[in-house]
Design a protein around this motif. Structure first.
Motif, PDB file in Angstrom:
ATOM      1  N   PRO A  97       0.804  -1.233   0.000  1.00  0.00           N
ATOM      2  CA  PRO A  97       0.000   0.000   0.000  1.00  0.00           C
ATOM      3  C   PRO A  97       0.836   1.282   0.000  1.00  0.00           C
ATOM      4  O   PRO A  97       0.316   2.341  -0.306  1.00  0.00           O
ATOM      5  CB  PRO A  97      -0.809  -0.099   1.301  1.00  0.00           C
ATOM      6  N   ASP A  98       2.105   1.188   0.370  1.00  0.00           N
ATOM      7  CA  ASP A  98       2.938   2.397   0.374  1.00  0.00           C
ATOM      8  C   ASP A  98       3.723   2.533  -0.935  1.00  0.00           C
ATOM      9  O   ASP A  98       4.668   3.308  -1.021  1.00  0.00           O
ATOM     10  CB  ASP A  98       3.887   2.400   1.578  1.00  0.00           C
ATOM     11  N   VAL A  99       3.341   1.768  -1.963  1.00  0.00           N
ATOM     12  CA  VAL A  99       4.033   1.817  -3.254  1.00  0.00           C
ATOM     13  C   VAL A  99       3.070   2.315  -4.331  1.00  0.00           C
ATOM     14  O   VAL A  99       1.915   1.896  -4.385  1.00  0.00           O
ATOM     15  CB  VAL A  99       4.583   0.423  -3.627  1.00  0.00           C
ATOM     16  N   LEU A 100       3.570   3.256  -5.145  1.00  0.00           N
ATOM     17  CA  LEU A 100       2.773   3.842  -6.224  1.00  0.00           C
ATOM     18  C   LEU A 100       3.489   3.557  -7.545  1.00  0.00           C
ATOM     19  O   LEU A 100       4.598   4.043  -7.779  1.00  0.00           O
ATOM     20  CB  LEU A 100       2.661   5.350  -5.991  1.00  0.00           C
ATOM     21  N   LEU A 101       2.851   2.756  -8.389  1.00  0.00           N
ATOM     22  CA  LEU A 101       3.445   2.391  -9.686  1.00  0.00           C
ATOM     23  C   LEU A 101       2.950   3.375 -10.742  1.00  0.00           C
ATOM     24  O   LEU A 101       1.734   3.570 -10.894  1.00  0.00           O
ATOM     25  CB  LEU A 101       3.026   0.975 -10.080  1.00  0.00           C
ATOM     26  N   ALA A 102       3.884   3.977 -11.486  1.00  0.00           N
ATOM     27  CA  ALA A 102       3.492   5.020 -12.437  1.00  0.00           C
ATOM     28  C   ALA A 102       3.308   4.457 -13.841  1.00  0.00           C
ATOM     29  O   ALA A 102       4.108   3.627 -14.289  1.00  0.00           O
ATOM     30  CB  ALA A 102       4.535   6.125 -12.456  1.00  0.00           C
ATOM     31  N   HIS A 103       2.289   4.927 -14.503  1.00  0.00           N
ATOM     32  CA  HIS A 103       1.883   4.581 -15.878  1.00  0.00           C
ATOM     33  C   HIS A 103       1.124   3.257 -15.933  1.00  0.00           C
ATOM     34  O   HIS A 103      -0.031   3.221 -16.309  1.00  0.00           O
ATOM     35  CB  HIS A 103       3.074   4.582 -16.852  1.00  0.00           C
TER      36      HIS A 103
END
Ligand SMILES: [Zn+2]
Length: 459
Positions: free
Chosen positions: A254-260
């Motif tokens: 939950p503390d990871v944001l994957l871009a695109h």
């Protein structure tokens, strides 16, 4: 000094995006100590007094917008130089970016901030592109905006000029960056780990950065895509698809944001959903860059699995605008067309991604993203006294399909009015615009990165 209290009275509509998704006609909002203390019908708040009262009779109020992937540093001075046929300008992008001086980056950032706040963005994530955050701090403070900052790191070969360090140095730099920056400006700055991508970072580096993030209770973002070719390459290299690889090394959560996040298959989407990982999608960049949304876009599948999606503008040479209203518009229309199905991504869903879902994806959902009692007062007021807002029956449809950021009238962050009746007060715009134009000239001359100015004869 305490923030003065503020009341927005008789708002034409308040789009609360609260749990019930209430839309209040003739509404009022009271802001005290930077937080929303009351919200309801104007008649219910008739007794509420404030230091300042904004007449909301012509305004539609929304929560402030979150921009989950926005490289702010280099592009404004050279915006628009790349011809359309330059499908991937990344080689030039990183040459330009790494050539910027502190003074140049400060002014480019300042222009980015003006464009962001005037279009209603209250919080953005810069995926590690700012080289001189100390110089830019004053700009963030003056703009009053929220920023998620970090330093891009890699420890592997990359096709472009990315900051590369031995893994222990990359980890130490990230840890000290987080310790120095996280929580500054009354909590408006948050610092995250920002490895560039799984292709440019070793498993050991990614795992160490995740540990740093867990220890500091902060976040991590990286560029992430898949698709047939990337999947085959990844399987050959590691035995896993790109997303399964990240899961196998413990990087999802939950503390990871994957871009695109283009081109993920069903199993990869499942891994993202199961681990509570968040996603930042840049619909205008995907369309303008010809990334094949009909084939690779997975926004409806992520939403169906309750994945938190933030929208992003990527960069002034990708989307090329920094306008979350136009970004919502693209999100709402591109899947309808791509799959010939008008039920996909309703206007309401686009607004959710720009507000509450974006705030949740960026770790700010408990305090921001909706207009609710107790939340921090980040608000955008749209001016309906404009032709594109007529006639007004469904304010969500009008916002997402008719309007753009030019009807942003007033913006409030932390209870402070940062855009007041179309005007920001932290920079002299004509002077700044001239300065950024000059910087663009210098930068192109210095790097040799330049293109014919137009396909048409220019004299
Ligand atoms: Zn990026």
């Amino acid at each position: 000094m305490a923030t003065p209290s503020l009341k927005i009275d008789h708002a034409r509509y308040i789009l609360t995006v609260d749990r019930r998704r209430r839309i209040i006609q003739d509404g009022a909002i009271l802001v005290e100590g930077g937080r929303i203390s009351r919200v309801g019908k104007a008649a219910e708040l008739a007794d509420a007094q404030a230091d300042r009262v904004i007449d909301g009779r012509h305004l539609v109020i929304t929560p402030g917008f979150f921009n989950g992937h926005m490289h702010i540093s280099y592009a404004h001075p050279v915006r628009g130089i790349f011809p359309d046929e330059q499908a991937s300008p990344l080689l030039h992008v990183f040459n330009l970016q790494s050539a910027m001086t502190e003074e140049e980056e400060y002014h480019a950032t300042l222009l980015g901030l003006v464009e962001l706040v005037r279009n209603g963005t209250v919080c953005f994530l810069d995926p590690g592109s700012t080289q001189f955050p100390d110089a830019c701090l004053e700009a963030y403070e003056d703009a009053g905006i929220r920023v998620v900052l970090g330093e891009a790191v890699t420890d592997q070969d990359a096709p472009w000029k990315l900051p590369r360090y031995p893994a222990p140095e990359a980890v130490a730099r990230t840890a000290s960056f987080i310790e120095k920056w996280n929580g500054r400006l009354d909590g408006r700055i948050r610092a995250w780990a920002m490895p560039f991508s799984y292709e440019t970072c070793s498993a050991g580096l990614l795992q160490s950065l995740k540990r740093v993030v867990d220890e500091h209770h902060t976040g991590l973002t990286l560029h992430h895509n898949s698709g047939n070719k990337a999947r085959q390459d990844s399987v050959t290299r590691s035995g896993y698809s790109p997303t399964a690889y990240l899961e196998s090394i413990g990087l999802l959560g939950p503390d990871v944001l994957l871009a695109h996040c283009l081109g993920l298959d069903e199993a990869e989407i499942d891994a993202v959903a199961r681990t509570g990982t968040a996603v930042a999608m840049c619909p205008v960049t995907a369309a303008k860059g010809g990334r094949g949304v009909p084939e690779h876009g997975r926004m409806p599948e992520f939403l169906a699995r309750s994945v938190k999606i933030a929208l992003g503008c990527d960069s002034p040479n990708n989307s090329n605008h920094l306008d979350m209203v136009r970004t919502m518009n693209m999100a709402a229309i591109q899947y309808k067309d791509a799959r010939q199905d008008t039920r996909l991504i309703p206007a309401e869903t686009a607004l959710e991604m720009a507000t509450i879902l974006g705030a949740q994806a960026m770790g700010w959902g408990d305090e921001l993203g909706s207009i609710e009692i107790g939340k921090k007062a980040d608000l955008v007021c749209f001016d309906t006294l404009r032709p594109e807002w007529q006639a007004l029956w469904n304010p969500v449809n009008n916002l997402v399909y008719n309007a753009d950021g030019r009807s942003v009238h007033t913006v409030v962050i932390d209870g402070r009015v940062v855009v007041d009746a179309y005007r920001q007060r932290f920079v002299d715009e004509p002077r700044l615009f001239a300065r950024v134009q000059e910087i663009g000239e210098r930068l192109q001359a210095r790097t040799g990165v330049s293109f014919p100015r137009s396909r048409w004869p220019m004299s």
